[in-house]
Enzyme design. Structure first.
Site, PDB file in Angstrom:
ATOM      1  CE1 TYR A   1     -15.397  50.221 -61.627  1.00 59.92           C
ATOM      2  CE2 TYR A   1     -17.701  50.365 -62.239  1.00 59.92           C
ATOM      3  CZ  TYR A   1     -16.668  50.697 -61.395  1.00 59.92           C
ATOM      4  OH  TYR A   1     -16.915  51.515 -60.319  1.00 59.92           O
TER       5      TYR A   1
ATOM      6  CE  LYS B   1      -0.530  50.711 -55.153  1.00 59.56           C
ATOM      7  NZ  LYS B   1      -0.019  51.602 -54.090  1.00 59.56           N
TER       8      LYS B   1
ATOM      9  CG  ASP C   1      -0.814  54.743 -52.989  1.00 57.58           C
ATOM     10  OD1 ASP C   1      -0.428  55.143 -54.111  1.00 57.58           O
ATOM     11  OD2 ASP C   1      -0.105  54.011 -52.267  1.00 57.58           O
TER      12      ASP C   1
ATOM     13  CG  ASP D   1     -16.646  54.500 -58.909  1.00 58.38           C
ATOM     14  OD1 ASP D   1     -17.453  55.449 -58.945  1.00 58.38           O
ATOM     15  OD2 ASP D   1     -16.867  53.441 -58.292  1.00 58.38           O
TER      16      ASP D   1
ATOM     17  CG  ASP E   1     -18.262  58.923 -55.023  1.00 57.70           C
ATOM     18  OD1 ASP E   1     -18.529  59.181 -56.214  1.00 57.70           O
ATOM     19  OD2 ASP E   1     -19.023  58.299 -54.276  1.00 57.70           O
TER      20      ASP E   1
HETATM   21  C1  IPM Z   1     -20.602  56.117 -60.677  1.00 53.56           C
HETATM   22  C2  IPM Z   1     -21.273  55.015 -59.889  1.00 53.56           C
HETATM   23  C3  IPM Z   1     -21.298  53.752 -60.722  1.00 53.56           C
HETATM   24  C4  IPM Z   1     -19.883  53.361 -61.031  1.00 53.56           C
HETATM   25  C5  IPM Z   1     -22.067  52.569 -60.103  1.00 53.56           C
HETATM   26  C6  IPM Z   1     -23.467  52.968 -59.692  1.00 53.56           C
HETATM   27  C7  IPM Z   1     -22.106  51.393 -61.014  1.00 53.56           C
HETATM   28  O1  IPM Z   1     -20.602  54.817 -58.698  1.00 53.56           O
HETATM   29  O2  IPM Z   1     -21.121  56.494 -61.733  1.00 53.56           O
HETATM   30  O3  IPM Z   1     -19.564  56.606 -60.246  1.00 53.56           O
HETATM   31  O4  IPM Z   1     -19.248  52.656 -60.235  1.00 53.56           O
HETATM   32  O5  IPM Z   1     -19.391  53.760 -62.047  1.00 53.56           O
HETATM   33 MG    MG Z   2     -19.129  56.294 -58.304  1.00 53.15          MG
END
Ligand code: IPM
Ligand code: MG
Length: 330
Positions: free
Chosen positions: A124, A169, A200, A224, A228
């Site tokens: 990032y 990694k 992984d 990130d 999720d």
């Molecule tokens: C998160 C989101 C953000 C990220 C995006 C919206 C920039 O996915 O907060 O996890 O990648 O950090």
């Molecule tokens: Mg995210």
């Protein structure tokens, strides 16, 4: 204490009012500063966030944030990433903990761990070039960046089971060797028991054996993606909160996005946003934060829940119910 309140777009405009109702139930001495940022703001004014907005945010101590929809402009700079950078919110803290009676995809609820994601560098970095035949993004890992996230994770480990898992990694990405080495050295210095796992392999292991983990520290993109994925362990993206913490500021946001597909119908689940309020209270060292867990257990038991969890309550009704429980039990 001053709290900037940014609903943003889509379901951010539904879940944040519900979370604010819960926050108000605690009757804290708190000045709330509402700010309109994001897609709708861009449509109206041509900017998603201005320099003045950033200055207003910097005059606050913390931020409660819903979600913003990405603006379809090639020069758009993510509001979220800009705020993280400007406030130097280096630690993205994402607790992965089941809620009472809710089973995620794996059908188990014997886990409770926290992903500590480095939040300012890695892939990032924003250093990239986009070409017709070649595009690249520079992945930046610094000793300083790795040290401060490793320290954050180690301090958190000390408050819990004293166990740390470093996710990387480094077998392929040589830049991760620095991250791994710094995390190992920091853990040794703090006397924290540690192990490391390739990302992984960690994705698989988290699905099969989430109970094995306590504090998981990793670089920006891996954190990130894993966070999720781990929302599926808990049951839904609508249930996981996060905190972005820096030396001076803190910023609280649900892990989910603005979900334009379900926005405007009052069916979005506000529990992630309400759990952000809990993280905000914890950040302020308010022990009453724990009441939020009790309130959520109560509404789950009474089935005052949104359709994604099989209930019929609206976003606002869930907010009212949680706030009411708090007012009655504070
Ligand atoms: C998160 C989101 C953000 C990220 C995006 C919206 C920039 O996915 O907060 O996890 O990648 O950090
Ligand atoms: Mg995210």
């Amino acid at each position: 204490m001053k709290l900037a309140v940014i609903e943003g777009d889509g379901i951010g405009r539904e879940v944040i009012p519900a979370a604010v109702e819960v926050l108000d139930a605690f009757e804290l001495e708190l000045e709330k500063v509402p700010l309109e940022l994001g897609y709708a703001r861009w449509e109206r004014t041509g900017t998603a966030m201005s320099e003045e907005d950033l200055e207003i945010i910097k005059e606050c101590d913390a931020v409660l944030f819903g979600a913003v929809t990405t603006v379809p402009d090639p020069n758009y700079k993510s509001v979220l990433l800009t705020i993280r950078k400007e406030l130097d919110l280096y630690a993205n803290v994402r607790p992965v903990k089941p809620l009472p009676g809710i089973m995620g995809v794996t059908g188990r609820n014997d886990f409770d761990f926290i992903i500590v994601r480095e939040n300012t560098e890695g892939l990032y970095s924003g250093i990239e070039e986009i070409g017709h035949d070649l595009s690249w993004t520079k992945r930046v890992i610094t000793r300083k960046g790795s040290e401060r996230i490793a320290e954050y994770a180690c301090k958190l480990s000390k408050e819990r089971s004293n166990k740390l898992t470093i996710v990387h990694k480094s077998n392929v990405l040589k830049s991760d060797k620095l991250f791994l080495d710094v995390c190992r050295q920091t853990a040794s210095a703090y006397g924290v028991e540690y192990g490391d796992v390739l990302v992984d392999s960690m994705a698989y292991s988290l699905m099969m054996h989430p109970e094995k983990y306590d504090i998981v520290v990793t670089t920006n993109l891996f954190g990130d993606i894993l966070s999720d994925m781990c929302a599926a362990l808990v049951g839904s993206l609508g249930l996981v909160p996060s905190a972005n913490i820096g030396k001076k500021y803190a910023f609280f946001e649900p892990v989910h996005g603005s979900a334009p597909d379900i926005a405007g119908r009052g069916i979005s689940n506000p529990l992630a946003a309400i759990l952000c309020v809990k993280m905000f209270l914890e950040w302020m060292s308010k022990p009453e934060a724990l009441l939020i867990d009790d309130a959520i257990a109560d509404i789950l038991q009474k089935k005052t829940i949104t359709p994604d969890l099989g209930g019929r309550a609206s976003t606002a009704e869930v907010g009212h119910a949680v706030a009411k429980y708090i007012i009655q039990n504070l």
